[in-house]
Design an enzyme around this catalytic site. Structure first.
Site, PDB file in Angstrom:
ATOM      1  CG  ASP A  63      -0.308  -0.525   2.487  1.00 14.63           C
ATOM      2  OD1 ASP A  63       0.884  -0.266   2.716  1.00 14.63           O
ATOM      3  OD2 ASP A  63      -0.999  -1.215   3.241  1.00 14.63           O
ATOM      4  CG  ASN A 132      -9.343  -2.603  11.882  1.00 13.13           C
ATOM      5  OD1 ASN A 132      -8.322  -3.111  11.407  1.00 13.13           O
ATOM      6  ND2 ASN A 132      -9.921  -1.534  11.351  1.00 13.13           N
ATOM      7  CG  HIS A 134      -6.013  -2.926   8.869  1.00 15.25           C
ATOM      8  ND1 HIS A 134      -6.235  -1.997   9.851  1.00 15.25           N
ATOM      9  CD2 HIS A 134      -4.684  -2.845   8.585  1.00 15.25           C
ATOM     10  CE1 HIS A 134      -5.102  -1.380  10.147  1.00 15.25           C
ATOM     11  NE2 HIS A 134      -4.145  -1.883   9.384  1.00 15.25           N
ATOM     12  CD  GLU A 139      -9.157   0.041   7.752  1.00  9.41           C
ATOM     13  OE1 GLU A 139      -9.348  -0.770   8.685  1.00  9.41           O
ATOM     14  OE2 GLU A 139      -8.334   0.972   7.837  1.00  9.41           O
TER      15      GLU A 139
END
Length: 246
Positions: A63, A132, A134, A139
């Site tokens: 990313d 979380n 990811h 996400e």
């Protein structure tokens, strides 16, 4: 899915580096998917120490932030230069990171996917794990068929990264990320998690039924996944048959 529990963060980092270095030795022109963040820093240092040659390797990062120039101190290009690229013999033309300043994000994403295909696909992808669940910047709620694309970052992810920027207001709101579908096509996946703050999400990743609500659970459907944990991150992992201690 294989889980290895290491004594500490240093041992986790050394083990990850040993796996990747051996992959490169077996296939000198290996195609790697690479992460950023705090957890991989030890892995990159250990990988450099192996002395393995990157002369024929190609890398595709997971990313990059939208709106940051490559030269920005918090761009993932700068991160990779600091932690790996400037420390090994990887040719500049073999480095692939999404362009966060592109005027056409959709075209950039299509080209990134095409570049991975032209390279023959990803041999090994190394992942960190968000609180979380990811992976990359995928996400919760991300479809498992997703490809490289533009994403909005959640407030939780921006808050987690605020320490690098000085304040949450300085953290970009969008990024380009490799999709879960792209990650799952890699021949091997290595997931790294360290510290007690990751213990709950590690448990959910390995013990809960696969769900788009926890993106990392998609890895349960991959046939060649190694999860490397230190003891703190492994504290809530059930005692199951695929767990090993080191």
């Amino acid at each position: 899915m294989k889980i290895e529990v290491m004594a500490d963060y240093a041992a986790l980092s050394e083990r990850a580096a040993a796996i990747v270095a051996e992959s490169i030795r077996r296939r000198p022109d290996a195609v790697l998917g690479l992460p950023t963040g705090s957890t991989p820093e030890g892995f990159y240092s250990a990988l450099v120490r192996t002395g393995v040659s990157f002369r024929k390797v190609q890398t595709f990062n997971l990313d990059e932030y939208i709106g940051l120039r490559k030269e920005h101190s918090q761009s993932y290009y700068s991160y990779m230069r600091t932690h790996l690229f400037d420390r090994v013999d990887l040719p500049p033309q073999s480095i692939h990171i999404p362009d966060g300043m592109t005027p056409d994000v959709a075209a950039e994403c299509r080209a990134y996917e095409a570049g991975i295909r032209q390279a023959g696909g990803l041999d090994v992808v190394v992942l960190g794990l968000g609180l979380n669940g990811h992976i990359g910047f995928n996400e919760p709620g991300t479809p498992w068929t997703s490809r490289t694309r533009r994403v909005a970052l959640t407030d939780a992810t921006r808050q987690a990264n605020a320490r690098f920027f000085g304040s949450i207001g300085a953290v970009p709101r969008e990024a380009i990320t490799m999709g879960i579908g792209t990650i799952l096509e890699a021949r091997r996946v290595i997931l790294l998690a360290s510290g007690e703050s990751k213990a709950d999400i590690v448990r959910r990743t390995v013990a809960e039924a696969p769900s788009e609500a926890v993106p990392a659970t998609a890895l349960q459907r991959h046939e060649n996944v190694t999860i490397l944990l230190d003891r703190a991150a492994a504290a809530e992992v059930p005692q199951v048959a695929f767990r090993s201690e080191r």
